[in-house]
Design a protein around this motif. Structure first.
Motif, mmCIF file in Angstrom:
data_model
loop_
_atom_site.group_PDB
_atom_site.id
_atom_site.type_symbol
_atom_site.label_atom_id
_atom_site.label_comp_id
_atom_site.label_asym_id
_atom_site.label_seq_id
_atom_site.Cartn_x
_atom_site.Cartn_y
_atom_site.Cartn_z
ATOM 1 N N ASN A 478 0.801 -1.224 0.000
ATOM 2 C CA ASN A 478 0.000 0.000 0.000
ATOM 3 C C ASN A 478 0.835 1.275 0.000
ATOM 4 N N GLU A 479 1.993 1.231 -0.652
ATOM 5 C CA GLU A 479 2.861 2.403 -0.696
ATOM 6 C C GLU A 479 2.209 3.599 -1.361
ATOM 7 N N ALA A 480 1.303 3.347 -2.347
ATOM 8 C CA ALA A 480 0.664 4.452 -3.068
ATOM 9 C C ALA A 480 -0.239 5.288 -2.171
ATOM 10 N N TRP A 481 -0.648 4.740 -1.022
ATOM 11 C CA TRP A 481 -1.422 5.546 -0.078
ATOM 12 C C TRP A 481 -0.608 6.746 0.413
ATOM 13 N N PHE A 482 0.702 6.628 0.376
ATOM 14 C CA PHE A 482 1.561 7.622 1.017
ATOM 15 C C PHE A 482 2.462 8.394 0.056
ATOM 16 N N THR A 483 2.721 7.847 -1.138
ATOM 17 C CA THR A 483 3.637 8.538 -2.054
ATOM 18 C C THR A 483 3.062 9.861 -2.536
ATOM 19 N N GLY A 610 -4.389 4.140 -9.737
ATOM 20 C CA GLY A 610 -3.884 4.968 -8.646
ATOM 21 C C GLY A 610 -2.564 4.506 -8.072
ATOM 22 N N SER A 611 -1.879 3.598 -8.749
ATOM 23 C CA SER A 611 -0.625 3.052 -8.231
ATOM 24 C C SER A 611 0.527 4.006 -8.465
ATOM 25 N N PHE A 612 1.652 3.731 -7.795
ATOM 26 C CA PHE A 612 2.833 4.549 -8.026
ATOM 27 C C PHE A 612 3.403 4.284 -9.417
#
Length: 668
Positions: A478-483, A610-612
């Motif tokens: 879930n890195e894309a929640w924060f990038t 919505g991904s990085f």
């Protein structure tokens, strides 16, 4: 001076204070915020300030609590606690500049009202989400306790805020850890327009203290003497015997939630009842009757305060409107940090990915004596992945802290430790569980340096990822929640040596860092790792393989998938770029490679929407368009939650799709 009930005062004052100077000082202190507010309401109607949350009728609480505490003790106030700021003697010109959005305010025009903090006056302002500041108070109190300061931390909330989960989490943590936090509930009757009867069912909010094994009190919040004397007594006992105390102040909000809201929803008889209990007028009458103060002295005080208000308003009004400077705005998102390179030694030993992380954590604990680790089951048990195994015996229970299942308040506590100049690491048992602590990360940690120049020296370790058959709640990446959140740094290593060096850097960096660790790599990936301490710079991608026909951009487990597929297909003409750091991102390395090869494919374990990976693809299309010989390809997991069964998980993950898409791109 004896205790006397009089017809001139609705409030019944029973005080042991006989000191005239103290009583007059308390009157001056409660009068000052009232007069400032009355002036602000005029300015609001004139359009000279944008919004106002009135504390008229509640001044006795702010003033009494602040006067009862030492100036070095931290207070975390709310919207209606102007008396905290004035009693701490903050120059009014700075408060006025803050409310006007001027540069000399506390947030440089970036936030309004009381949404600011100041280390100079040991005040930490709230955010509109209310609850997170309660956990922050826990962290400040924890730091004070660890430093043996014998200090109390006071934090305010309203009766509406007690419905938030953060309230319960913060009280639970403070109770379990015996933290000297004074939890102050201003029960003023309404949360915006919602009455207390629709907020809670217990008779008194103080009753909740018993559920946490916590001492609790009910105090007349309009009685300045009762507030001051009781808090004075409670705080002194808390300093000697550190523990939390819950205090419910009974009061009333005489004006709207904010001025535009009005009070039409409040029955007039209720307004009349509380108007008769006005804390300023009643205290004034009480002092006059007991000849502690004269009408002339009151006039002199009012003249002095009004003069100060007008002088400082003139200063604030004369200050130019804040100017927008792009460099200043961008530079203040993160706290300043000059990377200190410590080069690795020549001696290496083979380590698993998980062992490299454990070495960094232990080494950083030794290097930073003010670093505190917090997380579920990380002490005696060593964490569910055993990364902190053995650290309890080495560094002690004060620094290796098991936490209740209270992700939000623990993140807040980490913020509080940073406010006190300490470092904190929070281990999310699984990165999936960070959703329970999402709010303080994205709204407090990420924004605090930009808002009022306070860094958040917090590392949040995030065991993540699939290929372990753990299903929808233990396998997300879930890195894309924060990038996309300015103010956070996001790190995602793929190899043991990088994992150790990057985590070492994370503990040095004074900014909030989300450090992702792929669980499937923990015990499956080994590498020769330099012994001893070294650091690896953020924002520098690693070129794993070199070629001229295609650029593969990925991170985490994706690096190993890409290496395996390149070997299977016997492709030796590809640039394989391991990002390692997602925020900051090495755009230069990406563009350099894509410009060379003319083709790019981005691989992520996340689903694509919505991904990085989508962000990287968009950046390449924008920055490298003229160099492209083909569309930028993205490969990610299915647009479903990650499933448990092996066959379903294999289908979900992008390994096979990457293989075919890579071949398609090479043939384009």
């Amino acid at each position: 001076m004896s205790s006397v009930d009089t017809s001139q005062t609705t409030i019944q004052y029973k005080s042991s204070i006989h000191d005239t100077e103290t009583l007059q000082d308390l009157y001056y202190a409660i009068l000052k915020p009232r007069m400032i507010e009355e002036k602000m309401l005029i300015l609001l109607r004139q359009g000279k300030i944008s919004k106002w949350f009135s504390g008229i009728g509640q001044e006795a609480i702010s003033v009494g609590v602040t006067r009862a505490l030492y100036k070095h003790e931290y207070i975390l106030p709310m919207h209606r606690n102007l008396g905290v700021f004035t009693t701490r003697e903050i120059p009014l010109k700075r408060l006025f500049a803050q409310w006007q959005g001027k540069a000399s305010g506390f947030t440089k025009g970036r936030d309004r009202s009381f949404h600011f903090g100041t280390q100079e006056f040991n005040i930490v302002g709230m955010i509109s989400h209310l609850g997170p500041q309660l956990g922050v108070a826990d962290g400040i109190a924890l730091a004070s306790k660890l430093k043996n300061e014998g200090s109390v931390t006071a934090v305010f909330t309203g009766e509406g805020g007690t419905s938030e989960g953060d309230f319960h989490e913060a009280l639970n943590i403070a109770s379990v850890w015996d933290l000297p936090v004074l939890f102050c509930i201003e029960n003023n009757g309404y949360g915006l327009s919602t009455p207390t009867t629709e907020q809670y069912r217990c008779k008194d909010l103080a009753d909740r203290g018993a559920g946490y094994g916590m001492e609790a009190h009910i105090i007349d919040g309009n009685n300045i003497l009762e507030v001051y004397e009781k808090i004075l007594e409670i705080a002194e006992r808390m300093r000697v015997e550190p523990r939390p105390v819950l205090v419910e102040f009974k009061t009333f909000r005489m004006r709207g939630h904010e001025e535009a809201s009005g009070t039409k929803y409040v029955p007039q008889e209720l307004m009349d009842e509380w108007q008769a209990k006005d804390p300023v007028i009643n205290f004034e009458n009480y002092l006059l009757e007991h000849k502690v103060i004269s009408h002339d002295q009151i006039s002199e005080m009012k003249e002095k305060i009004l003069l100060e208000i007008n002088e400082h308003l003139d200063i604030a009004n004369s200050e130019a409107i804040v100017s927008a400077n792009l460099d200043t705005e961008l530079n203040d998102v993160y706290a300043n940090y000059n990377f200190e390179e410590v080069k690795p030694g020549s001696t290496t030993s083979e380590l698993r990915f998980i062992d490299a992380i454990a070495e960094s954590v232990s080494g950083s604990m030794e290097r930073h004596p003010d670093l505190v680790l917090m997380g579920q089951d990380i002490a005696d048990y060593g964490g569910v992945f055993k990364i902190t195994d053995g650290l309890l015996n080495k560094y002690g229970k004060e620094r290796i802290r098991n936490t209740p299942i209270c992700e939000s308040a623990i993140v807040g506590a980490a913020m509080g430790l940073s406010i006190k100049g300490m470092k904190a690491m929070v281990e999310m048992q699984f990165s999936d569980f960070v959703s329970s602590g999402f709010n303080p990360i994205v709204n407090y940690l990420a924004k605090v340096n930009y808002r009022w120049n306070q860094n958040a020296d917090v590392v949040i370790r995030m065991p993540c990822g699939g290929s372990v058959g753990a299903g929808p709640f233990h396998s997300q990446t879930n890195e894309a929640w924060f990038t996309k959140i300015p103010g956070l740094k996001v790190i995602y290593p793929a190899f043991p040596a990088d994992a150790k060096g990057l985590l070492n850097t994370a503990f040095n960096d004074p900014n909030p860092i989300l450090y992702f660790e792929h669980k499937a790599l923990y015990r499956s990936i080994r590498q020769e790792v330099p012994e001893g301490y070294y650091t690896t710079e953020f924002g520098k991608a690693s070129l794993i393989r070199e070629g001229s026909n295609v650029t593969i951009i990925t991170y985490g487990a994706g690096v190993h998938w890409a290496m395996k597929i390149l070997d299977e297909l016997k492709i030796d003409s590809a640039d394989l770029l391991d990002l390692r750091s997602l925020q900051p991102l090495d755009q230069e390395a990406i563009c350099k490679s894509v410009t060379k090869t003319g083709k790019a494919i981005v691989l992520t374990e996340d689903s694509l929407t919505g991904s990085f990976a989508s962000e990287i693809a968009a950046m390449i299309s924008e920055e490298c368009f003229e160099s492209l010989d083909a569309p930028v390809y993205r490969v990610g997991s299915l647009e479903t939650p990650i499933p448990f069964a092996k066959e379903l998980e294999n289908q979900y993950l992008p390994k096979d799709r990457f293989k075919s898409k890579l071949q398609e791109l090479l043939n384009y």
